[in-house]
Design a protein around this motif. Structure first.
Motif, PDB file in Angstrom:
ATOM      1  N   GLY A 215       1.422  10.650  -1.299  1.00  0.00           N
ATOM      2  CA  GLY A 215       2.024  10.031  -0.124  1.00  0.00           C
ATOM      3  C   GLY A 215       2.605   8.637  -0.384  1.00  0.00           C
ATOM      4  N   LYS A 216       2.806   8.281  -1.610  1.00  0.00           N
ATOM      5  CA  LYS A 216       3.311   6.947  -1.945  1.00  0.00           C
ATOM      6  C   LYS A 216       4.648   7.031  -2.687  1.00  0.00           C
ATOM      7  N   VAL A 217       5.307   5.907  -2.677  1.00  0.00           N
ATOM      8  CA  VAL A 217       6.550   5.773  -3.448  1.00  0.00           C
ATOM      9  C   VAL A 217       6.171   5.307  -4.845  1.00  0.00           C
ATOM     10  N   ALA A 218       6.454   6.120  -5.850  1.00  0.00           N
ATOM     11  CA  ALA A 218       6.083   5.817  -7.232  1.00  0.00           C
ATOM     12  C   ALA A 218       7.225   5.097  -7.938  1.00  0.00           C
ATOM     13  N   VAL A 219       6.858   4.037  -8.650  1.00  0.00           N
ATOM     14  CA  VAL A 219       7.832   3.257  -9.423  1.00  0.00           C
ATOM     15  C   VAL A 219       7.453   3.370 -10.889  1.00  0.00           C
TER      16      VAL A 219
ATOM     17  N   ALA B 255       8.587   9.751  -3.250  1.00  0.00           N
ATOM     18  CA  ALA B 255       9.829   9.407  -3.940  1.00  0.00           C
ATOM     19  C   ALA B 255       9.471   8.753  -5.263  1.00  0.00           C
ATOM     20  N   VAL B 256      10.367   8.892  -6.210  1.00  0.00           N
ATOM     21  CA  VAL B 256      10.142   8.332  -7.550  1.00  0.00           C
ATOM     22  C   VAL B 256      11.347   7.477  -7.924  1.00  0.00           C
ATOM     23  N   TYR B 257      11.052   6.230  -8.299  1.00  0.00           N
ATOM     24  CA  TYR B 257      12.080   5.313  -8.799  1.00  0.00           C
ATOM     25  C   TYR B 257      11.837   5.089 -10.299  1.00  0.00           C
ATOM     26  N   GLY B 258      12.866   5.227 -11.085  1.00  0.00           N
ATOM     27  CA  GLY B 258      12.764   4.972 -12.515  1.00  0.00           C
ATOM     28  C   GLY B 258      13.367   3.612 -12.846  1.00  0.00           C
ATOM     29  N   CYS B 259      12.583   2.767 -13.517  1.00  0.00           N
ATOM     30  CA  CYS B 259      13.034   1.409 -13.834  1.00  0.00           C
ATOM     31  C   CYS B 259      12.856   1.148 -15.324  1.00  0.00           C
TER      32      CYS B 259
ATOM     33  N   ASP C 201       0.820  -1.215   0.000  1.00  0.00           N
ATOM     34  CA  ASP C 201       0.000   0.000   0.000  1.00  0.00           C
ATOM     35  C   ASP C 201       0.850   1.260   0.000  1.00  0.00           C
ATOM     36  N   ASP C 202       2.139   1.112   0.312  1.00  0.00           N
ATOM     37  CA  ASP C 202       3.041   2.261   0.295  1.00  0.00           C
ATOM     38  C   ASP C 202       3.602   2.531  -1.093  1.00  0.00           C
TER      39      ASP C 202
END
Length: 502
Positions: free
Chosen positions: A400-404, A430-434, A349-350
């Motif tokens: 409020g979430k960590v975006a991937v 936060a944003v993670y790029g994959c 959920d995060d």
């Protein structure tokens, strides 16, 4: 020897016959010394025949002399006559016995040569299995040898003569004994595009890369030569068609042609990054479908099958009329993120998995399902030109979430950078790029390293030079993934467990 026949009860009583390399009464290692022994054996019967002819003539003369003598001849005179007339006969008999002794000695030497005990210490012939001796069944081989002919040992020709050696009904080449145990030997060769990844693949399989020479002439033409025998082998050519795309693609085509002309059993093109994959449809009039063109070029070059990693669109698989194995490299990224979530104590959920455009929704949905069934969001964009992207809005809850952000490749990073900024504007912590393929065309490094991304995770499907590195970059290896796929293909094992996208 049977051409000269057997002489009485001499040691040559058992006949021998050589017919297309088959020997009745024993098998021969036809070395130089054995050949010399055979020459002496062939000459021996001539000496025997000469001695026998001389003995017959003397006996005839003896009978003629005895018929002319008077019946009242004295015993002493008869004894002298008998003694004098029998002397030549005794000499002839002595010559005959000597010839037979020499013949027996040569035959014995030849027999010892057949058992590997010749003067040159040739290799001992392998003993045939019981099932192959005297059964009359056929043993596969170049000459279709009938095992019923072989009585004690199989045919073995000295390797120095370059002839095959038959053991246990199989042909072990004189120069390579491994092909009989592994008729489909595996060979891996690397192009110049990504030799580091090719080395990782071969290390995973526990083998060395094949020897290949690639040169460029002064006018830019390519020269490729395979420096080892690949006859009858399953050959895998590892080459990403990454920038310079035209150079690496042409090199792959020449490598395939070289392998076909070297009598490889099968040739598989392993393409971690498939260039021209984005030109997979005709969006406007008078456009080419370059992905289909590249597929046709690969087929015409003689490749038997293709192994690719994360195509831009899975519909490109249909452009090939040969088998294509599509491996999903994002499973490596998925495992990395799952471990990272466990280390940081994040729950599903995060997180929110985000597709940077509508075209990547299916990819992002499959990724979210594997990532503990995380929620999904979409970034809607409009592209006004090639390599130019404009973000419109975000579909889904990211606050409020960590975006991937998940995509198949990062080229100029325009789409990904604007999508990341839009996610942060909508409340993402936060944003993670994959992405699987780090093309990183300028100004990708500046955009990715600007601070909008917490981390950028890619694979080594494309090699990255030092000027394309930045602090937020994490590169994961897909060597073991491709190595596993190669082994499955070589061993005819199902690829379903590693190619499923859901």
């Amino acid at each position: 020897l049977c051409a000269y026949g057997a002489v009485g009860a001499s040691p040559c009583a058992s006949s021998f016959k050589m017919e297309r390399g088959l020997v009745r009464g024993g098998a021969f290692h036809l070395t130089a010394s054995a050949s010399a022994n055979m020459t002496r054996v062939r000459r021996a019967p001539l000496t025997v025949a000469k001695a026998m002819k001389s003995s017959a003539a003397q006996n005839k003369k003896k009978k003629s002399t005895h018929s002319k003598k008077k019946n009242n001849c004295q015993k002493t005179g008869a004894a002298k006559s008998s003694s004098s007339s029998s002397s030549p006969s005794a000499a002839a008999d002595s010559d005959l016995q000597a010839a037979l002794t020499a013949l027996g000695s040569d035959v014995a030497k030849t027999k010892r040569a057949a058992k590997g005990q010749n003067l040159n210490n040739g290799p001992r012939a392998q003993k045939a299995p019981a099932s192959a001796m005297g059964s009359g069944t056929d043993v596969d081989g170049p000459n279709k040898m009938r095992s019923g002919v072989i009585t004690s040992t199989t045919i073995g020709i000295a390797p120095s003569l370059g002839m095959p050696v038959w053991t246990n009904g199989q042909n072990h080449g004189a120069d390579n004994h491994e092909h009989s145990h592994n008729p489909r030997k595996l060979k891996i060769f690397s192009g110049t595009a990504n030799p580091v990844l090719a080395k990782e693949i071969s290390s995973y399989l526990g083998m060395e890369l094949g020897q290949i020479t690639t040169k460029r002439f002064a006018d830019g033409e390519l020269y490729v030569q395979i420096n080892e025998s690949i006859r009858g082998c399953d050959v895998f050519l590892t080459q990403s068609t990454c920038p310079p795309t035209n150079e690496t693609l042409m090199e792959l085509l020449i490598m395939i042609d070289a392998c076909r002309r070297a009598s490889a059993r099968t040739v598989t093109a392993v393409i971690p990054y498939f260039g021209y994959a984005r030109a997979d449809r005709k969006a406007n009039g008078r456009e080419s479908i370059a992905a289909k063109l590249v597929a046709n070029m690969l087929e015409k070059s003689g490749v038997d099958r293709v192994l690719v990693l994360d195509l831009h669109s899975t519909q490109s698989v249909g452009y090939f009329d040969i088998p294509v194995d599509h491996v999903y490299g994002q499973t490596v990224i998925l495992e990395y993120l799952q471990q990272k979530m466990a280390d940081e104590g994040l729950q599903k959920d995060d997180l929110v998995v985000v597709s940077p455009d509508v075209g990547g929704v299916a990819r992002a949905r499959a990724f979210a399902k594997k990532l503990d069934d995380a929620p999904l969001a979409i970034v809607d964009k409009r592209r006004s030109g090639h390599n130019v992207a404009e973000v419109m809005n975000v579909i889904g809850d990211v606050d409020g979430k960590v975006a991937v952000l998940v995509d198949d490749m990062i080229d100029t990073a325009g789409t990904l950078a604007k999508a990341a900024q839009a996610l942060k504007d909508n409340g993402a912590t936060a944003v993670y790029g994959c992405a699987t393929h780090p093309v990183f065309s300028p100004p990708a490094v500046e955009r990715l390293g600007s601070g909008v991304f917490e981390e950028v995770v890619v694979t080594n499907s494309i090699p990255l030079a030092s000027d394309k590195q930045f602090p937020q970059l994490t590169v994961l290896s897909v060597g073991h993934l491709i190595g596993d796929a190669i082994w499955r293909m070589h061993s005819d094992t199902s690829m379903t467990g590693m190619t499923a996208s859901s």
